[in-house]
Design a protein around this motif. Structure first.
Motif, PDB file in Angstrom:
ATOM      1  N   ASP A  48      18.728  -9.256   6.210  1.00 36.45           N
ATOM      2  CA  ASP A  48      17.813  -8.730   5.198  1.00 36.45           C
ATOM      3  C   ASP A  48      17.387  -9.892   4.309  1.00 36.45           C
ATOM      4  O   ASP A  48      18.208 -10.496   3.629  1.00 36.45           O
ATOM      5  N   LYS A  49      16.079 -10.204   4.340  1.00 41.65           N
ATOM      6  CA  LYS A  49      15.603 -11.344   3.542  1.00 41.65           C
ATOM      7  C   LYS A  49      14.908 -10.896   2.266  1.00 41.65           C
ATOM      8  O   LYS A  49      14.130 -11.638   1.685  1.00 41.65           O
ATOM      9  N   HIS A  53      15.444  -6.701  -3.108  1.00 44.35           N
ATOM     10  CA  HIS A  53      14.279  -5.854  -3.398  1.00 44.35           C
ATOM     11  C   HIS A  53      13.883  -5.095  -2.143  1.00 44.35           C
ATOM     12  O   HIS A  53      13.059  -5.570  -1.360  1.00 44.35           O
ATOM     13  N   GLY A  54      14.516  -3.940  -1.935  1.00 44.30           N
ATOM     14  CA  GLY A  54      14.204  -3.136  -0.757  1.00 44.30           C
ATOM     15  C   GLY A  54      14.902  -3.696   0.458  1.00 44.30           C
ATOM     16  O   GLY A  54      16.049  -4.134   0.390  1.00 44.30           O
ATOM     17  N   PHE A  55      14.209  -3.704   1.597  1.00 45.30           N
ATOM     18  CA  PHE A  55      14.795  -4.146   2.868  1.00 45.30           C
ATOM     19  C   PHE A  55      13.695  -4.855   3.629  1.00 45.30           C
ATOM     20  O   PHE A  55      12.644  -4.287   3.894  1.00 45.30           O
ATOM     21  N   PHE A 179       4.627   0.489   1.937  1.00 50.97           N
ATOM     22  CA  PHE A 179       4.105  -0.851   1.701  1.00 50.97           C
ATOM     23  C   PHE A 179       3.043  -0.874   0.590  1.00 50.97           C
ATOM     24  O   PHE A 179       2.479  -1.913   0.292  1.00 50.97           O
ATOM     25  N   TYR A 180       2.773   0.287   0.002  1.00 49.90           N
ATOM     26  CA  TYR A 180       1.879   0.385  -1.161  1.00 49.90           C
ATOM     27  C   TYR A 180       2.795   0.475  -2.378  1.00 49.90           C
ATOM     28  O   TYR A 180       3.210   1.549  -2.774  1.00 49.90           O
ATOM     29  N   ARG A 181       3.168  -0.680  -2.922  1.00 50.45           N
ATOM     30  CA  ARG A 181       4.285  -0.723  -3.879  1.00 50.45           C
ATOM     31  C   ARG A 181       3.835  -0.492  -5.306  1.00 50.45           C
ATOM     32  O   ARG A 181       4.622  -0.078  -6.145  1.00 50.45           O
ATOM     33  N   GLN A 182       2.596  -0.776  -5.615  1.00 51.28           N
ATOM     34  CA  GLN A 182       2.118  -0.605  -6.993  1.00 51.28           C
ATOM     35  C   GLN A 182       1.314   0.685  -7.102  1.00 51.28           C
ATOM     36  O   GLN A 182       0.683   1.120  -6.142  1.00 51.28           O
ATOM     37  N   THR A 183       1.344   1.259  -8.308  1.00 47.14           N
ATOM     38  CA  THR A 183       0.671   2.540  -8.528  1.00 47.14           C
ATOM     39  C   THR A 183      -0.800   2.456  -8.136  1.00 47.14           C
ATOM     40  O   THR A 183      -1.323   3.359  -7.475  1.00 47.14           O
TER      41      THR A 183
END
Lengths: 278, 278
Positions: A48-49, A53-55, A179-183
């Motif tokens: 996991d790189k 922050h997530g995976f 993959f849409y991380r921002q509002t």
């Protein structure tokens, strides 16, 4: 609408050079397919790189395939630069190879089919050659300025995007809502989903390949790296499509990217992503 | 945990019968692959059967392939019943063939790879034979009680699910958030997504095939029809997995379905879907 940017290392490339580099890319991306095939649907070593922050998975296969590609490029074109997903940037004479050893690592890890090896070449200003290969299905997509093609087994064809009368008839593809991380990205996705006929999830590089092939009208993503999109740009553009950022600018640095087969649909979609009601 | 239901038309089927019916199903599902292949990535006639509620596509190919399968079954086993995605129910002697000519019509329509033809057989109580075939990739998955297998080209193998130590290590697959139409379904999906390692979108029948193959730990859906899931149940169960409703009951009528390779992971996931914090 594309924002050009000046780069002092732009290399002028002849048509003969393009032919040679395309053959090299097509051969190399298929050669490493043997390594990918031998490991597909087997136990993989997954790191996991994401740094917490997530995976963000990377397998031993990603690393091995990128290493094979870098070594082959360095042997053939020692003066060229290399940018890779796993091993970073190696500067060169302005011509730069861009490698994504497995685009769709999550798909590869889960035995699914929508992944591929990507290899492209930039002239210092923009990507001029792109290849994508899926060895399990034996599908090769390629693009150069003004031409794109497809090779499945021994069946060759050129490919082109399709026209689409209205946004309400358009079919969109994207990899996944995660993959849409921002509002504002999620809102852009929602606005466009509400306007198209339907949205197909799952796909990575296949989303863009299917836009190039005239099977999807729009490909949308929000979290691309330069390696994910640069090799796909000549395929989409060579097939007659358009690929830009959500603002209509140069997509080669990744981030929020929209590809479309029909320029009218692209223009409408960009307006909707920017929050305008078209 | 499975709720049995009594059906007066349950037919006792011998091991020899199972072998014969399995061979018939494997042969037929591959035969119709030629029709699917000849139309894949070509212009399709698409109808919307949603009656104004969203978009529920059916193509002329779905209809033609179901017709071919029904005709072949009626010729070979005129006494058997047939249930199909497009042409409804034909009652019979209790043994009933279940057909989904294209599971993943949206994928087929968009040139993507995660679709397949499904053909299963129910003994009147539960599905006892299941087959899934993707002709473009030439992958055949099959299952009977206590055995499941895979044929890719000429490469044959048995398949089995994998064990998964903890829910936090589990990888989940589902087709798309748009099929979680009710708030409680979206909440169930979100609760489970928050607990697993990651969720892969896109897949239809491939989600369940990859659970059976030990590539995914969980397959989750909320809007299945009986035809979508019945042919997949023997494949998942024959490979050692479990498939139920979100409440742990019989999944053969579709609706909200969860499949898992490891019984401990299945039990934990069902509790989480029911709103309990495990």
């Amino acid at each position: 609408m594309t924002e050009g940017h000046v780069n002092s290392n732009v290399v002028v490339v002849s048509a003969d050079d393009i032919s040679e580099y395309l053959r090299f890319a097509q051969t190399l991306v298929r050669q490493v397919g043997k390594e990918l095939l031998s490991r597909f649907r087997t136990d993989l070593v997954v790191d996991d790189k994401s740094a917490g922050h997530g995976f963000d998975p990377v397998t031993d296969v990603d690393k091995k395939v990128e290493r094979l590609m870098r070594d082959a490029i360095t042997r053939q074109y020692p003066e060229h630069g290399i940018v890779g997903e796993e091993y970073g940037d190696h500067p060169g004479n302005g011509l730069t190879w861009v490698i994504d050893p497995i685009d769709g690592t999550r798909a590869f890890m889960t035995g699914m089919l929508h992944w591929g090896s990507l290899l492209g070449l930039s002239d210092g200003l923009r990507p001029i050659i792109g290849t994508m290969y899926q060895p399990f299905v034996d599908e090769l997509f390629w693009g150069i300025p003004r031409e794109a093609g497809y090779l499945h087994g021994t069946k060759q064809s050129t490919i082109c995007t399709r026209q689409c009368g209205a946004l309400a008839d358009a079919v969109m593809g994207t990899t996944g809502p995660e993959f849409y991380r921002q509002t504002q990205e999620l809102e852009g996705l929602k606005r466009l989903r509400d306007r198209v006929l339907f949205t197909r999830f799952g796909g990575d590089c296949y989303v863009f390949a299917m836009v190039a092939m005239g099977q999807l009208d729009i490909g949308l993503e929000a979290s691309l790296k330069p390696c994910d999109i640069q090799p796909m740009i000549p395929i989409i553009e060579g097939a007659g499509g358009i690929v830009t950022t959500w603002e209509g600018g140069d997509a080669s640095q990744g981030g929020r990217v929209i590809a479309a087969g029909d320029p009218h649909i692209h223009a409408k979609a960009v307006e909707i992503l920017q929050g305008e009601s078209v």
